[in-house]
Design a protein around this motif. Structure first.
Motif, mmCIF file in Angstrom:
data_model
loop_
_atom_site.group_PDB
_atom_site.id
_atom_site.type_symbol
_atom_site.label_atom_id
_atom_site.label_comp_id
_atom_site.label_asym_id
_atom_site.label_seq_id
_atom_site.Cartn_x
_atom_site.Cartn_y
_atom_site.Cartn_z
ATOM 1 N N UNK A 27 0.809 -1.218 0.000
ATOM 2 C CA UNK A 27 0.000 0.000 0.000
ATOM 3 C C UNK A 27 0.839 1.264 0.000
ATOM 4 N N UNK A 28 1.936 1.250 -0.756
ATOM 5 C CA UNK A 28 2.854 2.388 -0.717
ATOM 6 C C UNK A 28 2.610 3.395 -1.833
ATOM 7 N N UNK A 29 1.750 3.045 -2.784
ATOM 8 C CA UNK A 29 1.472 3.967 -3.887
ATOM 9 C C UNK A 29 0.002 3.847 -4.285
ATOM 10 N N UNK A 30 -0.649 5.026 -4.491
ATOM 11 C CA UNK A 30 -2.055 5.006 -4.878
ATOM 12 C C UNK A 30 -2.207 4.400 -6.271
ATOM 13 N N UNK A 31 -1.315 4.810 -7.190
ATOM 14 C CA UNK A 31 -1.337 4.163 -8.498
ATOM 15 C C UNK A 31 0.078 3.832 -8.946
ATOM 16 N N UNK A 32 0.195 2.739 -9.676
ATOM 17 C CA UNK A 32 1.483 2.319 -10.232
ATOM 18 C C UNK A 32 1.277 2.166 -11.735
ATOM 19 N N UNK A 33 1.897 3.060 -12.486
ATOM 20 C CA UNK A 33 1.738 3.042 -13.942
ATOM 21 C C UNK A 33 2.945 2.359 -14.574
ATOM 22 N N UNK A 34 2.691 1.380 -15.399
ATOM 23 C CA UNK A 34 3.781 0.689 -16.069
ATOM 24 C C UNK A 34 3.854 1.086 -17.523
ATOM 25 N N UNK A 35 5.045 1.125 -18.048
ATOM 26 C CA UNK A 35 5.151 1.256 -19.502
ATOM 27 C C UNK A 35 6.377 0.522 -20.007
ATOM 28 N N UNK A 36 6.375 0.240 -21.311
ATOM 29 C CA UNK A 36 7.458 -0.529 -21.895
ATOM 30 C C UNK A 36 7.127 -0.798 -23.336
ATOM 31 N N UNK A 37 8.056 -1.494 -24.027
ATOM 32 C CA UNK A 37 7.873 -1.642 -25.471
ATOM 33 C C UNK A 37 7.047 -2.871 -25.851
ATOM 34 N N UNK A 38 6.850 -3.799 -24.893
ATOM 35 C CA UNK A 38 6.137 -5.021 -25.259
ATOM 36 C C UNK A 38 4.758 -5.098 -24.621
ATOM 37 N N UNK A 39 3.713 -4.982 -25.442
ATOM 38 C CA UNK A 39 2.345 -5.030 -24.908
ATOM 39 C C UNK A 39 2.075 -6.297 -24.087
ATOM 40 N N UNK A 40 2.616 -7.450 -24.527
ATOM 41 C CA UNK A 40 2.327 -8.701 -23.812
ATOM 42 C C UNK A 40 2.915 -8.668 -22.400
ATOM 43 N N UNK A 41 4.109 -8.082 -22.268
ATOM 44 C CA UNK A 41 4.742 -7.983 -20.955
ATOM 45 C C UNK A 41 3.924 -7.069 -20.048
ATOM 46 N N UNK A 42 3.489 -5.941 -20.597
ATOM 47 C CA UNK A 42 2.669 -5.012 -19.828
ATOM 48 C C UNK A 42 1.357 -5.674 -19.399
ATOM 49 N N UNK A 43 0.765 -6.451 -20.320
ATOM 50 C CA UNK A 43 -0.506 -7.114 -20.005
ATOM 51 C C UNK A 43 -0.313 -8.117 -18.862
ATOM 52 N N UNK A 44 0.785 -8.890 -18.914
ATOM 53 C CA UNK A 44 1.044 -9.864 -17.848
ATOM 54 C C UNK A 44 1.249 -9.159 -16.513
#
Lengths: 287, 287
Positions: A27-44
Motif C-alpha cells: 500500500x505504498x502507492x495510490x497508483x502504479x503506472x507501467x510502460x514498456x515496449x512489449x504489450x504482452x509484458x505489460x498485459x502480464x
C-alpha cells in the motif's frame, strides 16, 4: 515512508514487476503506472497486479509520477532516463535498477547539463537491487523479491541528500537493506561478487563436454545456475563494467595457478589449505 | 529387490546414514548394522533410525552381513574394504560410495589376488551415488537422498554379472537411476562435472576480496555453494583424480582465454555467443 500518489515503472519484467507488486502489496502507492515496449509484458504485469495502469506512451505514463523507476537493460537505461526527464513534471525523482553504475551515473550527470529539456527540478539517483536471478519476465515477479536483500544506492557529489534519503526509504519500504557508496566502488565490488561469478559459471557450463552432461549433479547445477540467465542482458553488463571485470578475471586466473601448482605437485597439504581458505570465506557469506 | 537379512554400513555420515534411512524406511533390510570410528556419529545415526544396531567392532559388524556398503572418505575406502573382506562370511557383496573409482577398483582387484584371507567368495563392485552436497554427518542424512539421483556402478572385466545386477538393484530400490560404466570413463566425466566445479567454486570464493563479501548475492552464493564442503574430503578426491582434473582444469583455462579476448576487444557479439552457448548447455542439464 510517505505514500506516493503515483509511481511509474519503465520496464515491468522480473525487477520492475517485483517493484510494482511490492509497492501495491504494501500500500505504498495510490497508483502504479507501467510502460514498456512489449504489450504482452505489460498485459502480464497488469494481470498479476504489479501495475494498476498501463501507460499509453512514455509521456503520459510519467506525467503524474512523483517517482519513476527505470528497470531497463543496462545499455538502455541512460536513454530511457533522458526521455523520462523530458516528459515528467518538475520535482520528479528518477532511479534505476541497473547492475552497473559508473557509466550510467556519469552519463546522466552530463545529460542533466546538456539536455535543455531536462528541468533542474528532475533528479536521478542510481540504484542497484542485488536481487535478480536467472529468471526473467513479469510472470516470475515477486512482491517479496527485495525482502532482506541489499540495494546499493550511488549518489554523487551533485546529488541532493534529501533525494538520496527518499530513494533509500523507498527501497527500505520494499523490505531491502540499503547501502550507499560511490558508483566506482560499487562497480569494482560487483565485478568480483557478481559479474565474474557469472562469467565463470558460463565458462564452466560452456566448457563441459556435452557427452558428460548426463553425469552432472547438484554441484555442477549450483555452480552453473546463473549461466541460465539472459545472454543479451549479461553481454551489456559485462561490457559496461569491462575494466573491473578484466581485473577480477585476472585476479581469479592468477589464483588458479596456485591450485594448478598444488595439483601438479600432488601437494595435499597445500590443496587442503586452499580448500580451507575458500570454505572460510564461503561460510562467512552465508547461504 | 529381494529383502536383505542384514546390511552393514561402514561410515554412517551423510551418505551412509542416508543409505540406512532409505533401507529402513523402505523395509529393504531386516537389520542395518553401522560401524565407524566415532561413537558420537554412530549414536546420532542410531537415534535417527539410520541403523538398527551399532557394531562393537568391524569384525562383528560385518560377520552376518550379505551386503556391506563402505561410505568412508575416498582415501580410506581401499583399506576398509580389505578389512571387511577379511571378516565377512563367504558370499558377502561389498560396494562403496566413493567419488572416484579408478584407484579404488584397481587396488581392490589387486588386493583380492594378494590378500590370502580375502576369500574368493567375497566380491567388490564399485559405486558412486551422485548425491552428496556441502553438508556432512548423520544429522543431515535423508532417506530420500537417492531418489531420482544417479548412481554410477563401475564393474570390471572380472566382476560377475550377477553381482553388478544385485548392486544395481540395491541402488534402484533406494530410488536411484543406475548407470554402468568403466571406472576410467566415470573418473574422466566426474573430473569435468564435479571435481572441476568444486575447484572453481573454491577458487571464486578464495579469490573474492574480503571487503567485498557484504556485496555478494544469490549469484555468488550459488556459484560458490559447494566450496562449503569438507576440505579434508575434497583434498582426497582431487588427489585421487588428479590427472583427469588437471586435464579438465586446462580445458577450462583454455576456454577462459576466449572470454578474456572477447572482453579485451569489447566484442559484444562474441560475448553473447559465449553466453548463449553456455546457456544452451546449462538449460539442457535442468535445474
Amino acid at each position: 515512508m510517505k505514500k506516493f500518489d503515483c509511481v511509474a515503472i519503465a520496464g515491468v519484467g522480473l525487477i520492475g514487476g517485483s517493484v510494482g507488486l511490492a509497492l501495491r502489496a504494501r500500500g505504498l502507492a495510490r497508483s502504479v503506472v507501467g510502460f514498456g515496449s512489449r504489450p504482452a509484458t505489460l498485459a502480464t504485469a497488469h494481470e498479476r497486479g504489479a501495475i494498476s495502469e498501463i501507460g499509453a506512451d512514455l509521456a503520459s505514463a510519467v506525467s503524474h509520477a512523483e517517482l519513476v523507476v527505470v528497470c531497463a537493460p543496462v545499455a538502455e537505461i541512460v536513454e530511457q532516463v533522458r526521455q523520462v526527464a523530458r516528459h515528467c513534471r518538475p520535482g520528479t525523482l528518477i532511479t534505476d535498477a541497473g547492475s552497473t553504475k559508473v557509466d550510467i551515473v556519469k552519463q546522466l550527470e552530463q545529460a542533466a547539463l546538456d539536455d535543455s529539456a531536462w528541468g533542474r527540478e528532475v533528479r536521478f539517483v542510481g540504484s542497484h537491487p542485488l536481487a535478480g536471478n536467472e529468471k526473467k519476465g513479469p510472470k516470475h515477479a515477486d512482491g517479496e523479491l527485495f525482502s532482506g536483500r541489499l540495494v546499493v544506492v550511488t549518489p554523487t557529489a551533485a546529488t541532493r541528500p534529501t533525494d538520496v534519503r527518499t530513494i533509500a526509504e523507498f527501497w527500505r519500504a520494499l523490505g531491502a537493506t540499503v547501502l550507499e557508496m560511490p558508483a566506482g566502488e560499487h562497480d569494482r565490488a560487483l565485478a568480483a561478487t557478481s559479474h565474474l561469478p557469472h562469467l565463470i559459471a558460463a565458462g564452466i557450463a560452456g566448457s563441459t563436454p556435452e557427452e558428460f552432461i548426463a553425469l552432472t549433479a547438484s554441484g555442477w547445477q549450483d555452480t552453473t545456475r546463473i549461466a541460465g540467465g539472459d545472454p543479451a542482458l549479461w553481454r551489456q553488463i559485462m561490457l559496461a563494467n569491462r575494466d573491473n571485470l578484466l581485473e577480477a578475471l585476472d585476479r581469479f586466473a592468477q589464483h588458479l595457478t596456485e591450485w594448478r601448482a598444488a595439483l601438479v605437485a600432488g601437494d595435499g597439504a597445500e590443496l587442503e589449505r586452499l580448500l580451507t581458505e575458500a570454505k572460510r570465506i564461503r561460510d562467512r557469506a552465508g547461504s
